[in-house]
Design a protein around this motif. Structure first.
Motif, PDB file in Angstrom:
ATOM      1  N   THR A 249       0.827  -1.215   0.000  1.00 13.00           N
ATOM      2  CA  THR A 249       0.000   0.000   0.000  1.00 13.00           C
ATOM      3  C   THR A 249       0.857   1.259   0.000  1.00 13.00           C
ATOM      4  OG1 THR A 249      -0.127  -0.047   2.413  1.00 13.00           O
ATOM      5  CG2 THR A 249      -1.895  -1.152   1.187  1.00 13.00           C
ATOM      6  N   ASP A 250       2.034   1.209   0.616  1.00  8.88           N
ATOM      7  CA  ASP A 250       2.925   2.371   0.631  1.00  8.88           C
ATOM      8  C   ASP A 250       3.809   2.445  -0.613  1.00  8.88           C
ATOM      9  OD1 ASP A 250       2.008   3.286   3.074  1.00  8.88           O
ATOM     10  OD2 ASP A 250       3.476   2.106   4.199  1.00  8.88           O
ATOM     11  N   PHE A 251       4.299   1.297  -1.062  1.00  7.87           N
ATOM     12  CA  PHE A 251       5.214   1.266  -2.204  1.00  7.87           C
ATOM     13  C   PHE A 251       4.920   0.010  -3.010  1.00  7.87           C
ATOM     14  CE2 PHE A 251       9.551   0.349  -3.983  1.00  7.87           C
ATOM     15  CZ  PHE A 251       9.558   1.398  -4.874  1.00  7.87           C
ATOM     16  N   ASN A 252       4.190   0.202  -4.102  1.00  9.29           N
ATOM     17  CA  ASN A 252       3.859  -0.916  -4.972  1.00  9.29           C
ATOM     18  C   ASN A 252       5.129  -1.384  -5.682  1.00  9.29           C
ATOM     19  OD1 ASN A 252       2.704  -2.751  -6.685  1.00  9.29           O
ATOM     20  ND2 ASN A 252       1.131  -1.368  -7.457  1.00  9.29           N
ATOM     21  N   HIS A 253       5.359  -2.678  -5.675  1.00 10.30           N
ATOM     22  CA  HIS A 253       6.612  -3.194  -6.222  1.00 10.30           C
ATOM     23  C   HIS A 253       6.637  -3.152  -7.750  1.00 10.30           C
ATOM     24  CE1 HIS A 253       7.899  -4.117  -2.248  1.00 10.30           C
ATOM     25  NE2 HIS A 253       6.832  -4.864  -2.029  1.00 10.30           N
ATOM     26  N   ALA A 254       5.523  -2.854  -8.371  1.00  9.79           N
ATOM     27  CA  ALA A 254       5.517  -2.658  -9.824  1.00  9.79           C
ATOM     28  C   ALA A 254       6.193  -1.350 -10.209  1.00  9.79           C
ATOM     29  CB  ALA A 254       4.089  -2.677 -10.351  1.00  9.79           C
ATOM     30  N   TYR A 255       6.417  -0.477  -9.235  1.00  7.48           N
ATOM     31  CA  TYR A 255       7.068   0.803  -9.512  1.00  7.48           C
ATOM     32  C   TYR A 255       8.569   0.649  -9.762  1.00  7.48           C
ATOM     33  CZ  TYR A 255       2.731   2.856  -7.762  1.00  7.48           C
ATOM     34  OH  TYR A 255       1.426   3.201  -7.559  1.00  7.48           O
ATOM     35  N   HIS A 256       9.086  -0.563  -9.655  1.00  5.89           N
ATOM     36  CA  HIS A 256      10.490  -0.812 -10.004  1.00  5.89           C
ATOM     37  C   HIS A 256      10.683  -0.898 -11.522  1.00  5.89           C
ATOM     38  CE1 HIS A 256      12.019  -1.408  -5.984  1.00  5.89           C
ATOM     39  NE2 HIS A 256      11.027  -2.244  -5.717  1.00  5.89           N
ATOM     40  N   THR A 257       9.594  -1.033 -12.264  1.00  3.61           N
ATOM     41  CA  THR A 257       9.673  -1.228 -13.714  1.00  3.61           C
ATOM     42  C   THR A 257      10.381  -0.087 -14.449  1.00  3.61           C
ATOM     43  OG1 THR A 257       7.647  -2.516 -13.573  1.00  3.61           O
ATOM     44  CG2 THR A 257       8.317  -1.785 -15.762  1.00  3.61           C
ATOM     45  N   PRO A 258      10.101   1.185 -14.158  1.00  2.75           N
ATOM     46  CA  PRO A 258      10.850   2.231 -14.872  1.00  2.75           C
ATOM     47  C   PRO A 258      12.356   2.177 -14.608  1.00  2.75           C
ATOM     48  CG  PRO A 258       8.922   3.182 -13.844  1.00  2.75           C
ATOM     49  CD  PRO A 258       9.023   1.777 -13.354  1.00  2.75           C
ATOM     50  N   GLY A 259      12.766   1.788 -13.416  1.00  2.76           N
ATOM     51  CA  GLY A 259      14.196   1.667 -13.130  1.00  2.76           C
ATOM     52  C   GLY A 259      14.850   0.562 -13.933  1.00  2.76           C
ATOM     53  N   VAL A 260      14.149  -0.547 -14.102  1.00  4.26           N
ATOM     54  CA  VAL A 260      14.686  -1.648 -14.911  1.00  4.26           C
ATOM     55  C   VAL A 260      14.772  -1.229 -16.372  1.00  4.26           C
ATOM     56  CG1 VAL A 260      14.221  -4.002 -15.691  1.00  4.26           C
ATOM     57  CG2 VAL A 260      13.900  -3.401 -13.298  1.00  4.26           C
ATOM     58  N   ILE A 261      13.740  -0.547 -16.866  1.00  7.79           N
ATOM     59  CA  ILE A 261      13.760  -0.075 -18.253  1.00  7.79           C
ATOM     60  C   ILE A 261      14.861   0.970 -18.448  1.00  7.79           C
ATOM     61  CG2 ILE A 261      12.433   1.209 -19.977  1.00  7.79           C
ATOM     62  CD1 ILE A 261       9.957  -0.261 -18.921  1.00  7.79           C
TER      63      ILE A 261
END
Length: 160
Positions: free
Chosen positions: A52-64
């Motif tokens: 709820t605080d930090f969705n782990h899907a938000y790592h996607t831009p860093g990987v890209i």
């Protein structure tokens, strides 16, 4: 049109003359920025393990952005200008398309990180904490600028 900035020169600054250390300094600065970007987002993920605080899907831009970093820096400036890469199935055009795709991915990752920061943390207030959104944006900004420093901060004249 491709060489219209070839005659433009930066003003000479004798206080920061790097000479043969230019490649080393650019590589170290780029590496520190890349490391700091990933360290910041790892800190946010460790500090806010809840989805709820930090969705782990938000790592996607860093990987890209990381993939774009490698795409941008896998093509030398000589290949882009057509000086050293004449063979292959696409030649100079293929190297330019490869670089364009790398920059496209890099800008897309930075825009996605901005969208995550403002869309989910600043405007809609999904969480009461803003640090995860700021961390995702800082990560992608640092990866983007480290890619630019590593690509354009080095010189290929010393390799000859």
């Amino acid at each position: 049109m491709s060489g219209f900035l070839d005659n433009c020169q930066w003003p000479k600054c004798d206080c920061i003359e790097l000479g043969e250390r230019r490649n080393s300094v650019a590589s170290i600065v780029s590496g520190v920025m890349f490391f700091a970007g990933w360290w910041i987002v790892i800190d946010a993920a460790a500090s806010y393990p809840s989805t709820t605080d930090f969705n782990h899907a938000y790592h996607t831009p860093g990987v890209i952005g990381t993939l774009a970093f490698f795409l941008i820096n896998s093509v030398s400036n000589g290949q882009i200008r057509g000086e050293s890469y004449t063979n292959g199935c696409l030649g100079q055009t293929g190297a330019r398309v490869w670089l364009f795709i790398g920059f496209l991915m890099s800008f897309s990752a930075l825009i996605a990180a901005s969208w995550i920061l403002f869309g989910f943390y600043v405007v809609s207030k999904v969480s009461e904490h803003d640090w995860p959104g700021i961390a995702v944006f800082l990560q992608n900004a640092l990866i983007f600028f480290s890619g630019l420093v590593f690509k354009f901060g080095r010189t290929e004249d010393l390799w000859s």
